[in-house]
Write a protein that holds these residues in place. Structure first.
Motif, PDB file in Angstrom:
ATOM      1  N   VAL A   1      -5.798 -78.664   6.207  1.00  0.00           N
ATOM      2  CA  VAL A   1      -5.625 -77.430   6.945  1.00  0.00           C
ATOM      3  C   VAL A   1      -7.019 -76.445   6.397  1.00  0.00           C
ATOM      4  O   VAL A   1      -7.107 -76.393   5.319  1.00  0.00           O
ATOM      5  N   SER A   2      -7.245 -75.512   7.095  1.00  0.00           N
ATOM      6  CA  SER A   2      -8.161 -74.478   6.630  1.00  0.00           C
ATOM      7  C   SER A   2      -7.547 -73.547   5.805  1.00  0.00           C
ATOM      8  O   SER A   2      -6.126 -73.278   5.594  1.00  0.00           O
ATOM      9  N   PRO A   3      -8.090 -72.611   4.790  1.00  0.00           N
ATOM     10  CA  PRO A   3      -7.529 -71.902   4.160  1.00  0.00           C
ATOM     11  C   PRO A   3      -6.711 -70.624   4.810  1.00  0.00           C
ATOM     12  O   PRO A   3      -5.582 -70.507   4.538  1.00  0.00           O
ATOM     13  N   VAL A   4      -7.107 -70.192   6.172  1.00  0.00           N
ATOM     14  CA  VAL A   4      -6.514 -69.430   6.878  1.00  0.00           C
ATOM     15  C   VAL A   4      -5.001 -69.940   7.339  1.00  0.00           C
ATOM     16  O   VAL A   4      -3.830 -69.113   7.009  1.00  0.00           O
ATOM     17  N   GLU A   5      -4.930 -71.134   7.668  1.00  0.00           N
ATOM     18  CA  GLU A   5      -3.867 -71.791   8.058  1.00  0.00           C
ATOM     19  C   GLU A   5      -2.824 -72.164   7.012  1.00  0.00           C
ATOM     20  O   GLU A   5      -1.617 -72.055   7.093  1.00  0.00           O
ATOM     21  N   ARG A   6      -3.510 -72.584   5.923  1.00  0.00           N
ATOM     22  CA  ARG A   6      -2.931 -72.624   4.500  1.00  0.00           C
ATOM     23  C   ARG A   6      -1.983 -71.582   4.206  1.00  0.00           C
ATOM     24  O   ARG A   6      -0.776 -71.812   3.885  1.00  0.00           O
ATOM     25  N   SER A   7      -2.431 -70.653   4.272  1.00  0.00           N
ATOM     26  CA  SER A   7      -1.655 -69.286   3.842  1.00  0.00           C
ATOM     27  C   SER A   7      -0.691 -68.811   5.093  1.00  0.00           C
ATOM     28  O   SER A   7       0.390 -68.615   4.536  1.00  0.00           O
ATOM     29  N   ALA A   8      -0.852 -69.090   6.087  1.00  0.00           N
ATOM     30  CA  ALA A   8       0.136 -68.889   7.152  1.00  0.00           C
ATOM     31  C   ALA A   8       1.303 -69.944   7.354  1.00  0.00           C
ATOM     32  O   ALA A   8       2.728 -69.605   7.096  1.00  0.00           O
ATOM     33  N   LEU A   9       1.109 -70.983   6.763  1.00  0.00           N
ATOM     34  CA  LEU A   9       1.873 -72.091   6.528  1.00  0.00           C
ATOM     35  C   LEU A   9       3.155 -71.581   5.355  1.00  0.00           C
ATOM     36  O   LEU A   9       4.323 -71.851   5.490  1.00  0.00           O
ATOM     37  N   TYR A  10       2.352 -71.222   4.361  1.00  0.00           N
ATOM     38  CA  TYR A  10       3.371 -70.786   3.041  1.00  0.00           C
ATOM     39  C   TYR A  10       4.046 -69.741   3.451  1.00  0.00           C
ATOM     40  O   TYR A  10       5.141 -69.404   3.144  1.00  0.00           O
ATOM     41  N   VAL A  11       3.427 -68.560   4.123  1.00  0.00           N
ATOM     42  CA  VAL A  11       4.313 -67.514   4.514  1.00  0.00           C
ATOM     43  C   VAL A  11       5.111 -67.890   5.583  1.00  0.00           C
ATOM     44  O   VAL A  11       6.538 -67.341   5.501  1.00  0.00           O
ATOM     45  N   ALA A  12       5.014 -68.646   6.553  1.00  0.00           N
ATOM     46  CA  ALA A  12       6.053 -69.124   7.451  1.00  0.00           C
ATOM     47  C   ALA A  12       7.273 -69.966   6.613  1.00  0.00           C
ATOM     48  O   ALA A  12       8.535 -69.663   7.020  1.00  0.00           O
ATOM     49  N   MET A  13       6.688 -70.708   5.456  1.00  0.00           N
ATOM     50  CA  MET A  13       7.936 -71.351   4.719  1.00  0.00           C
ATOM     51  C   MET A  13       8.800 -70.263   4.110  1.00  0.00           C
ATOM     52  O   MET A  13      10.144 -70.483   4.195  1.00  0.00           O
ATOM     53  N   ILE A  14       8.289 -69.260   3.482  1.00  0.00           N
ATOM     54  CA  ILE A  14       9.209 -68.385   2.699  1.00  0.00           C
ATOM     55  C   ILE A  14       9.760 -67.257   3.861  1.00  0.00           C
ATOM     56  O   ILE A  14      10.916 -67.041   3.418  1.00  0.00           O
ATOM     57  N   GLU A  15       9.407 -67.204   4.810  1.00  0.00           N
ATOM     58  CA  GLU A  15       9.996 -66.262   5.770  1.00  0.00           C
ATOM     59  C   GLU A  15      11.327 -67.019   6.348  1.00  0.00           C
ATOM     60  O   GLU A  15      12.460 -66.699   6.508  1.00  0.00           O
ATOM     61  N   THR A  16      11.136 -68.261   6.342  1.00  0.00           N
ATOM     62  CA  THR A  16      12.352 -69.159   6.606  1.00  0.00           C
ATOM     63  C   THR A  16      13.554 -69.306   5.765  1.00  0.00           C
ATOM     64  O   THR A  16      14.540 -69.277   5.917  1.00  0.00           O
ATOM     65  N   LEU A  17      12.773 -69.243   4.417  1.00  0.00           N
ATOM     66  CA  LEU A  17      13.772 -69.304   3.340  1.00  0.00           C
ATOM     67  C   LEU A  17      14.599 -67.794   3.241  1.00  0.00           C
ATOM     68  O   LEU A  17      15.812 -67.957   3.060  1.00  0.00           O
ATOM     69  N   ALA A  18      13.754 -66.806   3.446  1.00  0.00           N
ATOM     70  CA  ALA A  18      14.566 -65.479   3.699  1.00  0.00           C
ATOM     71  C   ALA A  18      15.409 -65.533   4.784  1.00  0.00           C
ATOM     72  O   ALA A  18      16.745 -64.967   4.722  1.00  0.00           O
ATOM     73  N   ARG A  19      15.196 -66.131   6.054  1.00  0.00           N
ATOM     74  CA  ARG A  19      16.233 -66.140   7.082  1.00  0.00           C
ATOM     75  C   ARG A  19      17.259 -66.893   6.715  1.00  0.00           C
ATOM     76  O   ARG A  19      18.639 -66.503   6.930  1.00  0.00           O
ATOM     77  N   LEU A  20      17.389 -68.030   5.995  1.00  0.00           N
ATOM     78  CA  LEU A  20      18.473 -68.734   5.602  1.00  0.00           C
ATOM     79  C   LEU A  20      19.461 -68.073   4.646  1.00  0.00           C
ATOM     80  O   LEU A  20      20.657 -67.935   4.889  1.00  0.00           O
ATOM     81  N   HIS A  21      18.906 -67.173   3.905  1.00  0.00           N
ATOM     82  CA  HIS A  21      19.624 -66.429   2.894  1.00  0.00           C
ATOM     83  C   HIS A  21      20.451 -65.230   3.694  1.00  0.00           C
ATOM     84  O   HIS A  21      21.127 -64.544   2.989  1.00  0.00           O
ATOM     85  N   SER A  22      19.866 -64.916   4.764  1.00  0.00           N
ATOM     86  CA  SER A  22      20.346 -63.633   5.658  1.00  0.00           C
ATOM     87  C   SER A  22      21.747 -63.996   6.257  1.00  0.00           C
ATOM     88  O   SER A  22      22.469 -63.237   6.731  1.00  0.00           O
ATOM     89  N   PHE A  23      22.023 -65.208   6.266  1.00  0.00           N
ATOM     90  CA  PHE A  23      23.126 -65.732   7.036  1.00  0.00           C
ATOM     91  C   PHE A  23      24.305 -65.477   6.170  1.00  0.00           C
ATOM     92  O   PHE A  23      24.328 -65.566   4.969  1.00  0.00           O
TER      93      PHE A  23
END
Length: 771
Positions: A133-155
């Motif tokens: 993927v492109s650098p822009v999408e690479r960054s977005a994918l990592y951010v999506a990953m860490i946002e999902t982790l934060a969501r898990l820990h919010s339950f």
């Protein structure tokens, strides 16, 4: 229909009755198609390291099945029922996981418990650098990953209906205890760093260890399925290690790749340096900021050092477990055998992180513009070695040469001059000792390679720093594969420089370039092994301080493959039946400074069974384990020798006059000097590349580069020494110059044409395999 990406035919250890599975699913799985009449097909995902995972297809319906492995299992591992239970709760709460469809505890169906879930279509990235993927999408994918982790820990556990899912308060203590037990149950070697790390963790548990959030336990980007076109998480996979505990454990585990040791291969396919330097991957600080913003908390994270150290302890334990399943024959992944060499450097990294108070993604040494960079510690040690050589070693060279010339034919020819021992004590006092062993010195292979080049400029210098062959190779073997008893009896005195050793492999009656030709035998007899046969070119055996040999021999009773019939065993030199038959000369040189090169006969030598290293049939495995670093050391020392020869050549060319002009003004001599400099630079660069490959990928992945330097470095050095001899004329082959001795020792140390030809063939084969 195209095969599912990342799958292979079901591997032999994990095969099951697909007909029985189809019959069971048709009765118990709602919506399972009866038509078309073609049988259910199954393929195995190649990436699973724990619970085997399979892609199922019946007509146009697809599913994923996870099951326990067959055979003996480690305690409290592979709980697929827990995976099913937590996924069901998360799916009901709207968290992105594959929908779990069916759990089967009836082991008569497939031989073990299993569950079936939906097959989620999307993108998975096995290389953590996301090169697709492109650098822009690479960054977005990592951010999506860490946002999902934060969501898990919010339950809350209550909202998920998972009260009682974990072990309650005391998560950190429980994790250290559990992983220590798992490691102890699967360990095939004693690794002190693992014990030290476990002790540190237990003594530094965070205060108020009572957090009870749901945590994943193995949260990485290669355990996530992303939308085919968007930077959006569709499913988080592999919940085997999920439990309740401190959410920082998940965050630290995800961040572990920012501190991955250079000495081993990344779990994702990209190298660690490429991960840290890949454009678009957010910095560690950025990921922590995103996570904390999503959870509404401060970015000041106390005890992060504890959780990073715990992550490395856990990853090391997982790697040990994977290798243990490989030894048991029920591992899920094809590359399980590679995980054994990862445990120790991972534990050592955990210890280093435990001492850290600041965590930034640029913590690794910054570049200096050089192609292969030294660490700051490596630069400092090299500076100290150069200073020590200049002040103490080079000034003693004349005294050492005169000593051996004087006693060349006396009974004392194998003794060492007193100045050698004096210099060794001085080097030890300055901390310039055992620099070759990363676990002790803390140096990378690139760091030590440049130090080895410096010591190669004086024939006795490696011994001064306790970095001389064959002791270095033998110490590496004992350090990596020896039992605690073997380490105490033999490794410790070798590391202290109190004794020396030799290595017995080549044989006079067979072509030893193919070690499977070996005739020296080893046979079990009660509580002993009996070794019988002949060895030669056993370097160092004449040293008056040489007390022990590591001998490779063949057990002809073993029915295993030709590479599983050889064993290595420790043989004291004073044992009955062992005889030093004769020293072998190299072009007339007995090489007394290095203890000579001996023919040794073993006449039914009886050795305690406890002296066997690692186990029967593990000889080639051990030999390969010590192969890479040793060749780096040898080649770089040889390059140091070439630098000395080139200096002699230049000085002679500037002093002597023929036909009315200085030698260096003659075109042929000028070409020799230029070609010598080019050859040295080329050999050094290739050798440093091999060292860097070992640092970043491990010896197994660097085998092509290792094979090439075994050819390139000797050829380059022999060319330089030959040119120097020709420029010096008759003096070049006399005792007035060290060139003749250099030539003889280079040839003995593995540089002669047959060895280079064999290695060149190996390099060709490796290149074809690589391509």
């Amino acid at each position: 229909m195209a095969a599912e990406p990342g799958t292979t035919p079901v591997r032999e250890p994990h095969r099951f009755d697909q007909g029985a599975l189809e019959k069971y699913l048709s009765r118990h799985l709602a919506g399972f198609p009866v038509q078309p009449p073609e049988a259910l097909t199954a393929r195995q995902y190649s990436s699973g390291q724990s619970n085997p995972t399979f892609y199922l297809q019946k007509g146009f319906r697809t599913y994923v099945l996870r099951k326990k492995p067959h055979g003996p299992l480690l305690p409290r591992a592979h709980k697929v029922d827990r995976e099913y239970h937590v996924q069901k709760a998360l799916f009901s709460a709207g968290f992105p996981v594959p929908e779990p469809l069916l759990y089967c505890s009836d082991v008569s169906v497939l031989g073990t418990e299993f569950y079936v879930m939906e097959h989620v279509q999307g993108r998975m990235f096995r290389d953590i650098t996301l090169p697709e993927v492109s650098p822009v999408e690479r960054s977005a994918l990592y951010v999506a990953m860490i946002e999902t982790l934060a969501r898990l820990h919010s339950f809350s556990l209550h909202s998920l209906g998972l009260q009682g899912y974990g072990g309650g308060p005391g998560y950190c203590r429980r994790q250290v205890t559990t992983w220590k037990k798992q490691y102890d149950a699967s360990a095939h070697l004693d690794i002190p760093a693992m014990n030290q790390l476990a002790e540190w963790l237990m003594n530094n548990l965070p205060a108020g260890d009572n957090e009870e959030n749901l945590i994943h336990g193995d949260f990485r980007i290669d355990n996530i399925i992303f939308h085919p076109r968007e930077a959006r998480v569709l499913a988080v996979l592999d919940w085997e290690l999920s439990t309740t505990g401190h959410p920082l454990a998940d965050l630290a585990y995800t961040a572990a790749f920012y501190f991955w040791p250079n000495t081993i291969k990344q779990l994702g396919q990209g190298g660690t340096l490429s991960f840290r330097d890949t454009i678009g991957i957010p910095s560690l600080e950025e990921l922590i900021s995103v996570y904390c913003r999503c959870r509404g908390m401060s970015t000041d994270l106390p005890n992060l050092n504890f959780f990073l150290a715990l992550s490395y302890f856990k990853i090391a334990g997982i790697c040990q477990g994977v290798y243990a399943r490989y030894l048991l024959g029920n591992s899920s992944a094809e590359n399980s055998y590679e995980f054994a060499e990862m445990v120790k450097p991972l534990a050592e990294t955990g210890l280093l992180l435990s001492e850290r108070t600041s965590f930034t993604s640029d913590a690794q040494p910054s570049g200096t513009g050089e192609l292969f960079q030294q660490t700051k510690k490596g630069q400092e040690v090299l500076r100290k070695v150069k200073q020590f050589m200049k002040q103490h070693v080079f000034p003693a060279e004349k005294e050492v040469v005169e000593y051996y010339a004087r006693d060349e034919n006396s009974l004392d020819r194998w003794k060492k001059p007193s100045v050698i021992e004096k210099l060794k004590e001085m080097a030890k006092a300055e901390g310039l000792w055992n620099l070759f062993l990363p676990a002790i010195s803390g140096l990378s292979q690139v760091d030590y390679a440049l130090i080895a080049e410096e010591t190669g400029k004086c024939f006795f210098a490696p011994e001064i720093f306790n970095c001389h062959a064959p002791d270095t190779g033998n110490m590496e073997v004992l350090h990596l594969y020896g039992s605690e008893e073997q380490k105490k009896q033999w490794l410790e005195p070798l590391l202290q420089g109190k004794i020396s050793s030799c290595f017995c492999m080549s044989e006079p009656d067979v072509a030893s370039s193919d070690a499977t030709n070996m005739e020296c035998s080893i046979q079990r007899d009660g509580d002993s092994y009996v070794v019988s046969g002949k060895k030669w070119w056993s370097s160092g055996a004449g040293n008056t301080n040489c007390k022990v040999a590591i001998v490779m021999a063949k057990n002809k009773n073993l029915s295993a493959s030709r590479y599983r019939q050889h064993s290595m065993i420790i043989v004291p030199l004073d044992i009955p039946g062992l005889k030093l038959v004769r020293p072998l000369s190299v072009f007339g040189y007995l090489d007394q400074p290095h203890g000579g090169h001996f023919e040794i006969h073993f006449n039914e030598v009886r050795v305690p069974a406890s002296n066997l290293i690692l186990g029967e049939g593990r000889g080639f495995e051990i030999a390969q384990g010590r192969l890479g670093p040793g060749r780096i050391h040898h080649c770089m020392r040889a390059i140091g020798t070439a630098e000395c020869a080139l200096q002699i050549m230049c000085e002679r060319a500037a002093q002597r006059v023929t036909f009315g002009k200085k030698l260096y003004h003659h075109e042929v001599v000028a070409h020799w000097i230029a070609e010598s400099r080019i050859a040295i630079e080329q050999a050094r660069l290739l050798t440093l590349k091999a060292a860097n490959s070992i640092d970043t990928k491990g010896s197994a992945q660097a085998r092509k580069e290792i094979a090439m330097i075994k050819v390139v470095a000797p050829r380059a050095v022999l060319k330089v020494v030959d040119y120097a001899i020709q420029v010096c004329g008759g003096a070049g082959v006399s005792q007035d110059f060290p060139l003749a001795r250099m030539l003889a020792l280079l040839i003995k140390s593995g540089s002669f044409p047959i060895t280079s030809s064999v290695q060149s063939n190996n390099s060709t084969n490796t290149s074809f395999l690589h391509t």
